[in-house]
Write a protein that holds these residues in place. Structure first.
Motif, PDB file in Angstrom:
ATOM      1  N   ALA A  98     122.830  49.373  57.563  1.00  0.00           N
ATOM      2  CA  ALA A  98     122.922  49.464  56.101  1.00  0.00           C
ATOM      3  C   ALA A  98     124.084  50.366  55.712  1.00  0.00           C
ATOM      4  O   ALA A  98     124.295  51.415  56.309  1.00  0.00           O
ATOM      5  CB  ALA A  98     121.626  50.013  55.533  1.00  0.00           C
ATOM      6  N   PHE A  99     124.844  49.944  54.735  1.00  0.00           N
ATOM      7  CA  PHE A  99     125.906  50.766  54.148  1.00  0.00           C
ATOM      8  C   PHE A  99     125.407  51.138  52.756  1.00  0.00           C
ATOM      9  O   PHE A  99     125.751  50.532  51.754  1.00  0.00           O
ATOM     10  CB  PHE A  99     127.225  49.991  54.085  1.00  0.00           C
ATOM     11  N   ALA A 100     124.517  52.126  52.707  1.00  0.00           N
ATOM     12  CA  ALA A 100     123.830  52.514  51.472  1.00  0.00           C
ATOM     13  C   ALA A 100     124.550  53.671  50.795  1.00  0.00           C
ATOM     14  O   ALA A 100     123.961  54.708  50.516  1.00  0.00           O
ATOM     15  CB  ALA A 100     122.383  52.876  51.784  1.00  0.00           C
ATOM     16  N   ASN A 101     125.827  53.479  50.541  1.00  0.00           N
ATOM     17  CA  ASN A 101     126.624  54.534  49.929  1.00  0.00           C
ATOM     18  C   ASN A 101     126.320  54.626  48.440  1.00  0.00           C
ATOM     19  O   ASN A 101     125.911  53.651  47.818  1.00  0.00           O
ATOM     20  CB  ASN A 101     128.108  54.257  50.140  1.00  0.00           C
ATOM     21  N   LEU A 102     126.521  55.814  47.887  1.00  0.00           N
ATOM     22  CA  LEU A 102     126.393  56.044  46.448  1.00  0.00           C
ATOM     23  C   LEU A 102     127.767  56.391  45.895  1.00  0.00           C
ATOM     24  O   LEU A 102     128.538  57.106  46.539  1.00  0.00           O
ATOM     25  CB  LEU A 102     125.413  57.186  46.168  1.00  0.00           C
ATOM     26  N   TYR A 103     128.053  55.876  44.710  1.00  0.00           N
ATOM     27  CA  TYR A 103     129.350  56.069  44.071  1.00  0.00           C
ATOM     28  C   TYR A 103     129.153  56.578  42.650  1.00  0.00           C
ATOM     29  O   TYR A 103     128.178  56.231  41.993  1.00  0.00           O
ATOM     30  CB  TYR A 103     130.116  54.741  43.967  1.00  0.00           C
ATOM     31  N   GLU A 116     142.119  54.080  33.958  1.00  0.00           N
ATOM     32  CA  GLU A 116     142.071  55.257  34.826  1.00  0.00           C
ATOM     33  C   GLU A 116     140.668  55.391  35.403  1.00  0.00           C
ATOM     34  O   GLU A 116     139.679  55.204  34.692  1.00  0.00           O
ATOM     35  CB  GLU A 116     142.427  56.514  34.039  1.00  0.00           C
ATOM     36  N   VAL A 117     140.600  55.719  36.704  1.00  0.00           N
ATOM     37  CA  VAL A 117     139.311  55.909  37.370  1.00  0.00           C
ATOM     38  C   VAL A 117     139.412  57.092  38.316  1.00  0.00           C
ATOM     39  O   VAL A 117     140.417  57.255  39.021  1.00  0.00           O
ATOM     40  CB  VAL A 117     138.893  54.662  38.181  1.00  0.00           C
ATOM     41  N   ARG A 118     138.361  57.897  38.320  1.00  0.00           N
ATOM     42  CA  ARG A 118     138.161  58.917  39.353  1.00  0.00           C
ATOM     43  C   ARG A 118     136.862  58.534  40.048  1.00  0.00           C
ATOM     44  O   ARG A 118     135.799  58.480  39.428  1.00  0.00           O
ATOM     45  CB  ARG A 118     138.076  60.317  38.741  1.00  0.00           C
ATOM     46  N   ALA A 119     136.957  58.245  41.343  1.00  0.00           N
ATOM     47  CA  ALA A 119     135.805  57.744  42.088  1.00  0.00           C
ATOM     48  C   ALA A 119     135.344  58.773  43.110  1.00  0.00           C
ATOM     49  O   ALA A 119     136.159  59.333  43.847  1.00  0.00           O
ATOM     50  CB  ALA A 119     136.171  56.442  42.790  1.00  0.00           C
ATOM     51  N   TYR A 120     134.035  58.998  43.132  1.00  0.00           N
ATOM     52  CA  TYR A 120     133.414  59.942  44.058  1.00  0.00           C
ATOM     53  C   TYR A 120     132.403  59.178  44.899  1.00  0.00           C
ATOM     54  O   TYR A 120     131.707  58.293  44.396  1.00  0.00           O
ATOM     55  CB  TYR A 120     132.711  61.057  43.274  1.00  0.00           C
ATOM     56  N   LEU A 121     132.309  59.523  46.191  1.00  0.00           N
ATOM     57  CA  LEU A 121     131.428  58.799  47.094  1.00  0.00           C
ATOM     58  C   LEU A 121     131.108  59.656  48.309  1.00  0.00           C
ATOM     59  O   LEU A 121     131.614  60.762  48.441  1.00  0.00           O
ATOM     60  CB  LEU A 121     132.076  57.479  47.521  1.00  0.00           C
ATOM     61  N   ASP A 122     130.269  59.136  49.181  1.00  0.00           N
ATOM     62  CA  ASP A 122     129.899  59.818  50.416  1.00  0.00           C
ATOM     63  C   ASP A 122     131.029  59.615  51.426  1.00  0.00           C
ATOM     64  O   ASP A 122     131.102  58.583  52.091  1.00  0.00           O
ATOM     65  CB  ASP A 122     128.575  59.266  50.933  1.00  0.00           C
TER      66      ASP A 122
END
Length: 139
Positions: A98-103, A116-122
């Motif tokens: 599983a690739f259960a990442n949160l964004y 414009e986007v600022r992306a945060y993730l694991d």
């Protein structure tokens, strides 16, 4: 902010659920988007165009995830030209894990376009998944 704007943004981000509908999401991303993926992993960086962002992130993930990046909206916050989307990956790696990442994507709109986007993730999950699955790829 109107209910129509909230519903429009919800429908827009819902297109991220499947590779077959993601083109409809990216049709509303400016060609010269300023997209920063935070972290210290293989996909991190500042991208100055839609093409550059998708080539370095979604296309790369498509090589290590069976069905590509599939993202489901968990929460959506809309205030003026800003939309914050909390997303959950429902993808599976080529190895079957599983690739259960949160964004969390903080998006600024100009009219109907994301500019414009600022992306945060694991970061650790991305690094592990990308590097392990790219190394395991035949070739």
């Amino acid at each position: 902010m109107t209910t129509d704007t909230r519903e429009d943004r919800r429908r827009l981000f819902d297109h991220l659920q499947s590779a077959s509908t993601q083109g409809q999401f990216f049709a509303r991303v400016a060609e010269d988007v300023d997209w920063t993926v935070q972290g210290t992993h293989p996909l991190a960086g500042r991208y100055r165009s839609k093409r550059e962002f998708t080539e370095h992130t979604f296309a790369r993930l498509a090589g290590v995830l069976r069905e590509g990046a599939e993202l489901v909206v968990e929460h959506l916050y809309v205030d003026g030209d800003t939309t914050i989307a909390e997303l959950r990956a429902t993808s599976t790696t080529n190895e079957g894990a599983a690739f259960a990442n949160l964004y969390c994507w903080v998006c600024r709109f100009d009219g109907d376009l994301i500019v414009e986007v600022r992306a945060y993730l694991d970061s650790m999950m991305v690094a592990y998944t990308v590097l392990r699955n790219e190394l395991a790829a035949p070739g």
